[in-house]
Write an enzyme that holds these catalytic residues in place. Structure first.
Site, PDB file in Angstrom:
ATOM      1  N   SER A  60      35.066  38.617  32.417  1.00  0.00           N
ATOM      2  CA  SER A  60      33.803  38.022  32.807  1.00  0.00           C
ATOM      3  C   SER A  60      32.704  38.780  32.835  1.00  0.00           C
ATOM      4  O   SER A  60      33.022  40.034  32.713  1.00  0.00           O
ATOM      5  CB  SER A  60      34.278  37.288  34.440  1.00  0.00           C
ATOM      6  N   TYR A 113      36.586  38.063  43.224  1.00  0.00           N
ATOM      7  CA  TYR A 113      36.868  37.860  41.922  1.00  0.00           C
ATOM      8  C   TYR A 113      36.221  39.182  41.065  1.00  0.00           C
ATOM      9  O   TYR A 113      36.847  39.290  39.996  1.00  0.00           O
ATOM     10  CB  TYR A 113      36.126  36.769  41.854  1.00  0.00           C
ATOM     11  N   SER A 139      38.455  41.841  40.609  1.00  0.00           N
ATOM     12  CA  SER A 139      39.470  41.584  39.767  1.00  0.00           C
ATOM     13  C   SER A 139      39.197  41.644  38.224  1.00  0.00           C
ATOM     14  O   SER A 139      40.164  42.392  37.435  1.00  0.00           O
ATOM     15  CB  SER A 139      40.241  40.142  40.105  1.00  0.00           C
ATOM     16  N   LYS A 140      38.001  41.090  38.062  1.00  0.00           N
ATOM     17  CA  LYS A 140      37.568  41.233  36.706  1.00  0.00           C
ATOM     18  C   LYS A 140      37.127  42.567  36.209  1.00  0.00           C
ATOM     19  O   LYS A 140      37.626  42.814  34.991  1.00  0.00           O
ATOM     20  CB  LYS A 140      36.419  40.310  36.495  1.00  0.00           C
TER      21      LYS A 140
END
Ligand SMILES: *[C@@H]1O[C@H](CO)[C@@H](O)[C@H](O)[C@H]1NC(C)=O
Ligand SMILES: *[C@@H]1O[C@H](CO)[C@@H](O)[C@H](O)[C@H]1NC(C)=O
Ligand SMILES: *[C@@H]1O[C@H](CO)[C@@H](O)[C@H](O)[C@H]1NC(C)=O
Ligand SMILES: *[C@@H]1O[C@H](CO)[C@@H](O)[C@H](O)[C@H]1NC(C)=O
Ligand SMILES: *[C@@H]1O[C@H](CO)[C@@H](O)[C@H](O)[C@H]1NC(C)=O
Ligand SMILES: *[C@H]1O[C@H](CO)[C@@H](O)[C@H](O)[C@H]1NC(C)=O
Length: 254
Positions: free
Chosen positions: A139, A152, A155-156
């Site tokens: 992302s 998030y 994690s990306k």
């Protein structure tokens, strides 16, 4: 681009970028293993694929280790080989350092990172045989930081670092590893991440300013980039994180 005879696993293929990628690759002749949690949704996408005989459905929950093992086992049993792994499945949740939780951290890291880690581990012996490659879907949040989606984004960022590390580990063995980093894409990701219809509409309106090209992206535009990176045309690209984000990664607020 030609994927005739190539066997490709696409995780999270029942919607969004994964579904668009499956349909796109099927038009280029690929033999597909499509995974997703919901069988009905997977079946719907398989009907949009070019050749029904070249689609193998594997229902799987990527937080379940046995399911991950089954994706590889079932693919190799069905097709006899594996050429490309597209690690697409992922979830989005909002949360800041002040209102996140360890449960949220675990959910995001398990679904977005641990699953890819294990699936890639199991895929590599087969990819070495075919000199295949891996495309991870990351992302824009992996390369730039935004407040409010802490777990998030972490994690990306992990996905991007994994991509680079594994790329270096496998380079001399002929296996390439790359990532695409989509910006805002018209999928159900944000609404599933908890945005209401109104919040989502406002979010999309704002993409006119947050994306240099003045609009959100389409799943097919990400699919085309995934296909390119997975194809022989990208034979000299590895360890790359390619933004498909309308220029968002290059922008600074002013
Ligand atoms: C299945 O598809 C429906 C309709 O598009 C969607 O609302 C639902 O979230 C999907 N389920 C999964 C597990 O992907
Ligand atoms: C997949 O295959 C491996 C190696 O043959 C085996 O150890 C493992 O138990 C299998 N897992 C599943 C879920 O089929
Ligand atoms: C966390 O706080 C942010 C900022 O106040 C808010 O926008 C967000 O909705 C909150 N998220 C949760 C899961 O409570
Ligand atoms: C991405 O690619 C590398 C190499 O395949 C893999 O080890 C890593 O776990 C993948 N996953 C993520 C999240 O990048
Ligand atoms: C990749 O590019 C490098 C540098 O230009 C070149 O030396 C190498 O031969 C290329 N490799 C392939 C597989 O084309
Ligand atoms: C992570 O990415 C999302 C999606 O772009 C963004 O909205 C969010 O603010 C980011 N959060 C952090 C902490 O970077």
């Amino acid at each position: 681009m030609n994927f005739a005879g190539k066997v490709i696993i696409v995780t999270g293929a029942s919607s969004g970028i994964g579904a668009a990628t499956a349909v796109f690759l099927s038009k280029l002749g690929a033999k597909l293993s499509l995974t997703g949690r919901n069988v009905n949704n997977l079946t719907k996408i398989s009907k949009q694929c070019e050749t029904a005989a070249n689609v193998h459905l594997i229902p799987a929950d990527l937080t379940n280790e046995k399911d991950i093992e089954n994706i590889i086992n079932s693919t190799v049993k069905h097709y006899g080989q594996l050429d490309v792994l597209v690690n697409n499945a992922g979830i989005l949740e909002t949360g800041t350092i002040e209102n996140t939780s360890l449960a949220q951290y675990d959910r995001l890291m398990n679904t977005n990172v641990r699953s890819i880690y294990y699936l890639t581990m199991l895929a590599v012996p087969h990819l070495l045989k075919t000199k295949g490659n891996i495309v991870n879907v990351s992302s824009v949040n992996g390369i730039r930081s935004f407040p409010g989606v802490l777990a998030y984004n972490v994690s990306k960022a992990s996905v991007d670092q994994f991509t680079r590390c594994v790329a270096l580990e496998l380079a001399l063995k002929g296996v390439r590893v790359n990532a695409v980093n989509p910006g805002v894409i018209l999928t159900e990701l944000q609404k599933r991440g908890g945005l209401s219809d109104e919040q989502y509409a406002a979010f999309l309106e704002r993409t006119k300013e947050t994306h240099a090209l003045g609009r959100p992206g389409k799943p097919e535009e990400v699919a085309a980039t995934i296909a390119f990176l997975a194809s022989d045309l990208a034979s000299n690209i590895t360890g790359a994180s390619v933004p498909v984000d309308g220029g968002r990664h290059a922008m600074c607020p002013r």
